[in-house]
Design a protein around this motif. Structure first.
Motif, PDB file in Angstrom:
ATOM      1  N   PRO A  89       0.822  -1.213   0.000  1.00 23.48           N
ATOM      2  CA  PRO A  89       0.000   0.000   0.000  1.00 23.48           C
ATOM      3  C   PRO A  89       0.859   1.266   0.000  1.00 23.48           C
ATOM      4  CG  PRO A  89      -0.777  -1.549   1.650  1.00 23.48           C
ATOM      5  CD  PRO A  89       0.537  -2.078   1.141  1.00 23.48           C
ATOM      6  N   GLY A  90       0.504   2.181  -0.882  1.00 21.17           N
ATOM      7  CA  GLY A  90       1.192   3.460  -0.949  1.00 21.17           C
ATOM      8  C   GLY A  90       2.500   3.448  -1.715  1.00 21.17           C
ATOM      9  N   PHE A  91       2.938   2.294  -2.208  1.00 24.79           N
ATOM     10  CA  PHE A  91       4.209   2.245  -2.926  1.00 24.79           C
ATOM     11  C   PHE A  91       4.124   3.007  -4.244  1.00 24.79           C
ATOM     12  CE2 PHE A  91       7.316   0.379  -5.840  1.00 24.79           C
ATOM     13  CZ  PHE A  91       8.474   0.526  -5.088  1.00 24.79           C
ATOM     14  N   PHE A  92       3.016   2.827  -4.965  1.00 20.60           N
ATOM     15  CA  PHE A  92       2.812   3.524  -6.227  1.00 20.60           C
ATOM     16  C   PHE A  92       1.973   4.773  -6.000  1.00 20.60           C
ATOM     17  CE2 PHE A  92       3.328  -0.921  -7.649  1.00 20.60           C
ATOM     18  CZ  PHE A  92       4.412  -0.743  -8.483  1.00 20.60           C
ATOM     19  N   PRO A  93       2.239   5.828  -6.736  1.00 20.66           N
ATOM     20  CA  PRO A  93       1.444   7.058  -6.602  1.00 20.66           C
ATOM     21  C   PRO A  93       0.100   6.899  -7.326  1.00 20.66           C
ATOM     22  CG  PRO A  93       3.111   7.333  -8.299  1.00 20.66           C
ATOM     23  CD  PRO A  93       3.322   5.969  -7.697  1.00 20.66           C
ATOM     24  N   ALA A  94      -0.915   6.395  -6.632  1.00 16.28           N
ATOM     25  CA  ALA A  94      -2.185   6.001  -7.250  1.00 16.28           C
ATOM     26  C   ALA A  94      -2.838   7.111  -8.060  1.00 16.28           C
ATOM     27  CB  ALA A  94      -3.143   5.488  -6.181  1.00 16.28           C
ATOM     28  N   VAL A  95      -2.890   8.311  -7.514  1.00  8.72           N
ATOM     29  CA  VAL A  95      -3.547   9.413  -8.232  1.00  8.72           C
ATOM     30  C   VAL A  95      -2.808   9.707  -9.530  1.00  8.72           C
ATOM     31  CG1 VAL A  95      -4.123  11.869  -8.140  1.00  8.72           C
ATOM     32  CG2 VAL A  95      -4.519  10.414  -6.137  1.00  8.72           C
ATOM     33  N   GLN A 135      -4.038   9.415 -13.475  1.00  7.97           N
ATOM     34  CA  GLN A 135      -3.916  10.584 -14.359  1.00  7.97           C
ATOM     35  C   GLN A 135      -3.067  10.244 -15.584  1.00  7.97           C
ATOM     36  OE1 GLN A 135      -2.199  14.026 -12.461  1.00  7.97           O
ATOM     37  NE2 GLN A 135      -1.718  14.979 -14.422  1.00  7.97           N
ATOM     38  N   TRP A 136      -1.932   9.578 -15.365  1.00  5.23           N
ATOM     39  CA  TRP A 136      -1.039   9.233 -16.474  1.00  5.23           C
ATOM     40  C   TRP A 136      -1.706   8.259 -17.436  1.00  5.23           C
ATOM     41  CZ3 TRP A 136       3.522   8.136 -12.678  1.00  5.23           C
ATOM     42  CH2 TRP A 136       3.988   9.354 -12.153  1.00  5.23           C
ATOM     43  N   THR A 137      -2.483   7.333 -16.907  1.00  6.04           N
ATOM     44  CA  THR A 137      -3.195   6.383 -17.756  1.00  6.04           C
ATOM     45  C   THR A 137      -4.232   7.110 -18.600  1.00  6.04           C
ATOM     46  OG1 THR A 137      -2.831   4.628 -16.155  1.00  6.04           O
ATOM     47  CG2 THR A 137      -4.603   4.281 -17.762  1.00  6.04           C
ATOM     48  N   GLU A 138      -4.930   8.046 -17.992  1.00  3.07           N
ATOM     49  CA  GLU A 138      -5.909   8.839 -18.745  1.00  3.07           C
ATOM     50  C   GLU A 138      -5.222   9.666 -19.827  1.00  3.07           C
ATOM     51  OE1 GLU A 138      -8.041  10.911 -15.669  1.00  3.07           O
ATOM     52  OE2 GLU A 138      -9.068   9.077 -15.032  1.00  3.07           O
ATOM     53  N   GLU A 139      -4.021  10.166 -19.547  1.00  2.69           N
ATOM     54  CA  GLU A 139      -3.256  10.896 -20.569  1.00  2.69           C
ATOM     55  C   GLU A 139      -2.959   9.991 -21.760  1.00  2.69           C
ATOM     56  OE1 GLU A 139       0.266  12.373 -18.626  1.00  2.69           O
ATOM     57  OE2 GLU A 139      -0.881  13.781 -17.384  1.00  2.69           O
ATOM     58  N   SER A 183       7.281  10.444 -19.165  1.00  2.00           N
ATOM     59  CA  SER A 183       8.250  10.503 -18.068  1.00  2.00           C
ATOM     60  C   SER A 183       7.668   9.999 -16.745  1.00  2.00           C
ATOM     61  CB  SER A 183       8.788  11.920 -17.903  1.00  2.00           C
ATOM     62  OG  SER A 183       7.738  12.820 -17.601  1.00  2.00           O
ATOM     63  N   GLY A 184       6.384  10.223 -16.506  1.00  2.00           N
ATOM     64  CA  GLY A 184       5.779   9.757 -15.260  1.00  2.00           C
ATOM     65  C   GLY A 184       5.795   8.248 -15.153  1.00  2.00           C
ATOM     66  N   TRP A 185       5.266   7.569 -16.171  1.00  2.00           N
ATOM     67  CA  TRP A 185       5.277   6.105 -16.163  1.00  2.00           C
ATOM     68  C   TRP A 185       6.695   5.563 -16.162  1.00  2.00           C
ATOM     69  CZ3 TRP A 185       2.159   2.529 -14.696  1.00  2.00           C
ATOM     70  CH2 TRP A 185       0.783   2.745 -14.704  1.00  2.00           C
ATOM     71  N   LYS A 186       7.592   6.241 -16.877  1.00  2.00           N
ATOM     72  CA  LYS A 186       8.987   5.786 -16.911  1.00  2.00           C
ATOM     73  C   LYS A 186       9.610   5.865 -15.519  1.00  2.00           C
ATOM     74  CE  LYS A 186      13.167   6.071 -19.576  1.00  2.00           C
ATOM     75  NZ  LYS A 186      13.727   6.515 -20.835  1.00  2.00           N
ATOM     76  N   SER A 187       9.258   6.905 -14.751  1.00  2.00           N
ATOM     77  CA  SER A 187       9.810   7.046 -13.397  1.00  2.00           C
ATOM     78  C   SER A 187       9.337   5.920 -12.479  1.00  2.00           C
ATOM     79  CB  SER A 187       9.445   8.409 -12.803  1.00  2.00           C
ATOM     80  OG  SER A 187       8.069   8.482 -12.481  1.00  2.00           O
ATOM     81  N   VAL A 188       8.140   5.418 -12.700  1.00  2.00           N
ATOM     82  CA  VAL A 188       7.627   4.308 -11.896  1.00  2.00           C
ATOM     83  C   VAL A 188       8.426   3.036 -12.185  1.00  2.00           C
ATOM     84  CG1 VAL A 188       5.647   2.773 -11.563  1.00  2.00           C
ATOM     85  CG2 VAL A 188       5.299   5.241 -11.664  1.00  2.00           C
TER      86      VAL A 188
END
Length: 100
Positions: free
Chosen positions: A19-25, A29-33, A68-73
């Protein structure tokens, strides 16, 4: 970073919930992008299916190089450490894909 309970869960069930490891919000948002990106040959790949006569997005692939957001994950060193701990060797990305 992993607890003994985490390791046991992985060994017994083959899954691990952190829980909380990934930035859920941000992930949402990135998926919607990605959903809104235009179809662009030679870059990310969007796949569609016809559902009840309507063309619907069913998945997006090959997007890390362009987001860049998904890449950072995926390139998060902490995630690499967790994967190596669970697998006993470094984890390697085979293919990035989001199914809708």
């Amino acid at each position: 970073m992993l607890t003994e309970a985490d390791r046991l869960c992985w060994e017994r069930q083959g899954v691990l919930h952190l829980p909380g490891f990934f930035p859920a919000v941000e992930l949402q948002q990135w998926t919607e992008e990605l959903m809104l990106w235009p179809e662009t040959p030679g870059r990310w790949m969007k796949y569609f299916e016809e559902i009840h006569g309507v063309r619907e997005l069913c998945r997006v692939e090959n997007f890390l190089e362009y987001h860049s957001g998904w890449k950072s994950v995926i390139s998060n060193p902490e995630m690499g450490e967790i994967l190596e701990s669970l697998f006993g060797e470094p984890g390697l990305l085979f293919k990035e894909k989001i199914n809708f």
